[in-house]
Write an enzyme that holds these catalytic residues in place. Structure first.
Site, short mmCIF file in Angstrom:
data_model
loop_
_atom_site.label_atom_id
_atom_site.label_comp_id
_atom_site.label_asym_id
_atom_site.label_seq_id
_atom_site.Cartn_x
_atom_site.Cartn_y
_atom_site.Cartn_z
N SER A 1 0.85 -1.19 0.00
CA SER A 1 0.00 0.00 0.00
C SER A 1 0.89 1.25 0.00
O SER A 1 1.76 1.39 -0.85
CB SER A 1 -0.96 -0.03 1.20
OG SER A 1 -1.92 0.99 1.09
N GLU B 1 -1.32 -2.26 -8.48
CA GLU B 1 -2.58 -2.54 -7.77
C GLU B 1 -3.06 -1.22 -7.18
O GLU B 1 -2.30 -0.27 -7.08
CB GLU B 1 -2.38 -3.59 -6.68
CG GLU B 1 -1.39 -3.21 -5.58
CD GLU B 1 -1.99 -2.35 -4.47
OE1 GLU B 1 -3.21 -2.41 -4.24
OE2 GLU B 1 -1.23 -1.59 -3.84
N HIS C 1 -4.73 -5.08 -2.10
CA HIS C 1 -5.46 -4.94 -0.84
C HIS C 1 -6.49 -6.06 -0.71
O HIS C 1 -7.70 -5.83 -0.65
CB HIS C 1 -6.13 -3.57 -0.78
CG HIS C 1 -5.18 -2.43 -0.62
ND1 HIS C 1 -4.36 -2.00 -1.66
CD2 HIS C 1 -4.92 -1.62 0.43
CE1 HIS C 1 -3.64 -0.97 -1.23
NE2 HIS C 1 -3.95 -0.72 0.03
#
Length: 304
Positions: free
Chosen positions: A112, A206, A275
């Site tokens: 992230s 992502e 995630h």
């Protein structure tokens, strides 16, 4: 593209691992659970002084977060650094930690917003580990495959990933350095010393809660700057918590496929990274073999 990357030493049982919070506030229960899991491997786990702190939306002030990270980097017993969670804030630390990271190659673990720290590592020629963090280690069972792969990599046992195909995949093979992470974070670093979009690499991407038009806009930035054309391969991970917009002319994956259709490198979609609970650990900066076939997608790491 051939780049000599430094591989941090693999761990042995009893080595130290520090948990730090370089960005947002973390639920203490997740840190407690992660400590229990990591100690069972077995590792000697330390929790940084401000790991459970609070300063506005962050786990500490910028100086406190930098100090925690530096302490982990300069403590000889600590061989790996697990970021407790992501959430915005890592960008505050990049310039201040750049030399410290370069002088103390250790496995930095997370995903992230931690993509910014991985970008820092790449800029300094050091491998790092895009992988699950404290919440995953607490909430998922001990035999969860991503947890087990994380443990194996840290102790020097490198996995070979054999994953499902997707209708939009484009077959091919590549052997190149692997870089990537969260799209929004990485695109925010374009044009800085921490820009990871380099020619001849296999890129994985992502994101979470980004509308498809924003993802397409980021991809156009990469396309118009020549970065998409120069890749050796593309791994499209899991994009989550967004709503498809038919008015754009296709699903998000279809839009990405259209953006790269003129290039001839291998592309895979829906790879388990992002995630999601099934978030496979990936060694950033490592040379990989990436093969997209009709029956499977294969990814392996070419390091000792």
């Amino acid at each position: 593209m051939t780049v000599k990357m430094i591989q941090p030493p693999f761990l042995i049982p009893g080595d130290g691992l520090a948990i730090v919070s370089p960005a947002s506030i973390i639920n203490p229960d997740y840190v407690k659970g992660a400590v229990k899991r990591l100690e069972s491997w077995p590792l000697g786990v330390s929790v940084s002084p401000h790991c459970l702190g609070k300063s506005g939306a962050y786990a500490g002030t910028i100086d406190e977060r930098i100090d925690d990270f530096r302490q982990a980097l300069y403590t000889p017993e600590v061989k790996a650094i697990l970021c407790s969670r992501g959430g915005y804030g890592c960008v505050h630390l990049l310039d201040q930690l750049a030399d410290d990271v370069a002088h103390n190659p250790k496995w930095i673990i997370g995903f992230s917003d931690i993509s910014a720290l991985h970008a820092l590592c790449v800029s300094r020629g050091i491998m790092s580990l895009h992988a699950p963090m404290c919440k995953h280690l607490t909430a998922e069972p001990a035999d969860d495959r991503c947890t087990q792969y994380l443990r194996q990599i840290l102790f020097g046992e490198l996995p070979h990933y054999h994953e499902k195909t997707h209708p939009l995949n484009r077959c091919g093979e590549a052997r190149a350095m692997l870089v990537g992470g969260n799209m929004a974070v990485l695109c925010g670093l374009i044009g800085t010393p921490y820009d990871v979009f380099r020619p001849g690499t296999v890129l994985f991407i992502e994101d979470i809660a980004e509308p498809p038009y924003k993802i397409e806009r980021m991809l156009y930035q990469l396309k118009l700057s020549g970065r998409l054309a120069s890749l050796a391969g593309l791994i499209v991970g899991r994009f989550t918590e967004y709503t498809e917009n038919p008015g754009l002319g296709g699903t998000l994956y279809e839009l990405i496929s259209q953006m790269v259709e003129e290039y001839d490198y291998p592309v895979c979609f829906d790879f388990p990274v992002g995630h999601v609970p099934d978030n496979l650990p990936l060694i950033e900066g490592a040379e990989v073999t990436f093969a997209v076939g009709k029956q499977s997608v294969e990814l392996s790491f070419c390091i000792k």
